[in-house]
Write an enzyme that holds these catalytic residues in place. Structure first.
Site, PDB file in Angstrom:
ATOM      1  N   GLY A   1       0.780  -1.215   0.000  1.00  0.00           N
ATOM      2  CA  GLY A   1       0.000   0.000   0.000  1.00  0.00           C
ATOM      3  C   GLY A   1       0.817   1.272   0.000  1.00  0.00           C
ATOM      4  N   ASN A   2       0.151   2.349  -0.357  1.00  0.00           N
ATOM      5  CA  ASN A   2       0.754   3.676  -0.346  1.00  0.00           C
ATOM      6  C   ASN A   2      -0.345   4.713  -0.460  1.00  0.00           C
ATOM      7  OD1 ASN A   2       0.382   3.785  -3.379  1.00  0.00           O
ATOM      8  ND2 ASN A   2       1.860   2.123  -3.164  1.00  0.00           N
TER       9      ASN A   2
ATOM     10  N   THR B   1       9.495   4.301  -1.399  1.00  0.00           N
ATOM     11  CA  THR B   1       9.655   2.885  -1.710  1.00  0.00           C
ATOM     12  C   THR B   1      10.285   2.166  -0.520  1.00  0.00           C
ATOM     13  OG1 THR B   1      10.439   1.321  -3.377  1.00  0.00           O
ATOM     14  CG2 THR B   1      11.935   3.110  -2.818  1.00  0.00           C
ATOM     15  N   GLY B   2       9.764   1.009  -0.202  1.00  0.00           N
ATOM     16  CA  GLY B   2      10.297   0.208   0.896  1.00  0.00           C
ATOM     17  C   GLY B   2       9.811   0.595   2.281  1.00  0.00           C
TER      18      GLY B   2
ATOM     19  N   SER C   1       6.846   2.447  -5.894  1.00  0.00           N
ATOM     20  CA  SER C   1       6.827   1.970  -7.281  1.00  0.00           C
ATOM     21  C   SER C   1       5.472   2.217  -7.951  1.00  0.00           C
ATOM     22  CB  SER C   1       7.160   0.483  -7.329  1.00  0.00           C
ATOM     23  OG  SER C   1       6.197  -0.255  -6.600  1.00  0.00           O
ATOM     24  N   GLU C   2       4.448   2.526  -7.168  1.00  0.00           N
ATOM     25  CA  GLU C   2       3.115   2.801  -7.717  1.00  0.00           C
ATOM     26  C   GLU C   2       2.895   4.287  -8.005  1.00  0.00           C
ATOM     27  OE1 GLU C   2       1.255   0.715  -8.937  1.00  0.00           O
ATOM     28  OE2 GLU C   2       1.233  -1.135  -7.773  1.00  0.00           O
TER      29      GLU C   2
ATOM     30  N   HIS D   1      -4.084   3.842  -1.749  1.00  0.00           N
ATOM     31  CA  HIS D   1      -3.955   2.532  -2.401  1.00  0.00           C
ATOM     32  C   HIS D   1      -3.562   1.555  -1.310  1.00  0.00           C
ATOM     33  CE1 HIS D   1      -2.625  -0.922  -4.471  1.00  0.00           C
ATOM     34  NE2 HIS D   1      -1.338  -0.614  -4.395  1.00  0.00           N
TER      35      HIS D   1
ATOM     36  N   HIS E   1      -4.142  -2.680   0.522  1.00  0.00           N
ATOM     37  CA  HIS E   1      -4.252  -4.105   0.194  1.00  0.00           C
ATOM     38  C   HIS E   1      -5.131  -4.848   1.198  1.00  0.00           C
ATOM     39  CE1 HIS E   1      -0.031  -3.929  -1.916  1.00  0.00           C
ATOM     40  NE2 HIS E   1      -0.922  -3.152  -2.488  1.00  0.00           N
TER      41      HIS E   1
ATOM     42  N   HIS F   1      -4.743  -7.575  -6.202  1.00  0.00           N
ATOM     43  CA  HIS F   1      -3.759  -6.554  -5.840  1.00  0.00           C
ATOM     44  C   HIS F   1      -4.210  -5.690  -4.664  1.00  0.00           C
ATOM     45  CE1 HIS F   1      -0.849  -3.238  -7.480  1.00  0.00           C
ATOM     46  NE2 HIS F   1      -0.926  -3.211  -6.176  1.00  0.00           N
TER      47      HIS F   1
END
Length: 186
Positions: free
Chosen positions: A27-28, A42-43, A71-72, A91, A93, A154
């Site tokens: 998620g982000n 990221t990460g 990455s999204e 976003h 999950h 996803h």
């Protein structure tokens, strides 16, 4: 200003993990302010987020901060380009939503009055690899007609005029998926 934006991202990222809407590195979230997008790095892990783990990019995807974006980031940028009134994206999950995406092909049924009022519809986007331009395009196109979508296998994407709004729409999507799933078991 950027400190307040980063604090919001930290708050709602941690809350998303606490409420079971995402796990581990998944998620982000992002907030758009003018030509800049503040997004999880990221990460970074949602329940351990700090302000230093918020990346800043411009609307063309160029890195402004010293921290690399999720990455999204393409997904977020594509939605912001298609929906200029949107200033925040979640976003996540969540498990019931992902499970529903493996069973339903087109749209998650709306069950509650709240979901009807705030979401109206919850389309399911066919699988595309994570982080790709193809995923970004198909989701953004779907989001032209919806404030929420489930990406097959996803996770979910919700939008709002604030991160609070996008977050609570994400909760409604997961509640809808959970109620739908539990209603099948009877």
């Amino acid at each position: 200003m950027s400190r307040a934006i980063k604090a919001q991202l930290v708050k709602y990222s941690r809350l998303a993990h606490e409420r079971g809407l995402t796990a581990a590195f998944g998620g982000n979230m992002s907030i758009r302010k003018g030509n800049l997008v503040f997004i999880k790095a990221t990460g970074a892990v949602m329940d351990e987020m700090t302000g230093e783990q918020v990346a800043v990019i411009d609307m063309k995807g160029r890195q402004v901060s010293g921290v690399r974006p999720s990455s999204e980031y393409r997904l977020h940028l594509e939605i912001y380009h298609k929906r200029p009134e949107v200033t925040a994206i979640a976003h996540l999950h969540p498990p019931y939503s992902i499970t529903a995406s493996t069973i339903i092909d087109v749209e998650l049924p709306i069950i509650t009055p709240e979901a009807e009022i705030y979401l109206k519809r919850i389309p399911i986007v066919p699988f595309r690899p994570a982080g790709t331009e193809e995923l970004a395009r198909i989701v953004a196109e779907t989001m032209c007609h919806s404030d929420a979508a489930i990406m097959e296998n996803h996770g979910i994407v919700t939008v709002g005029r604030s991160l609070r709004e996008a977050f609570y729409k994400a909760e409604l999507v997961e509640e809808s998926a959970k109620l739908w799933y539990l209603s099948r078991k009877g």
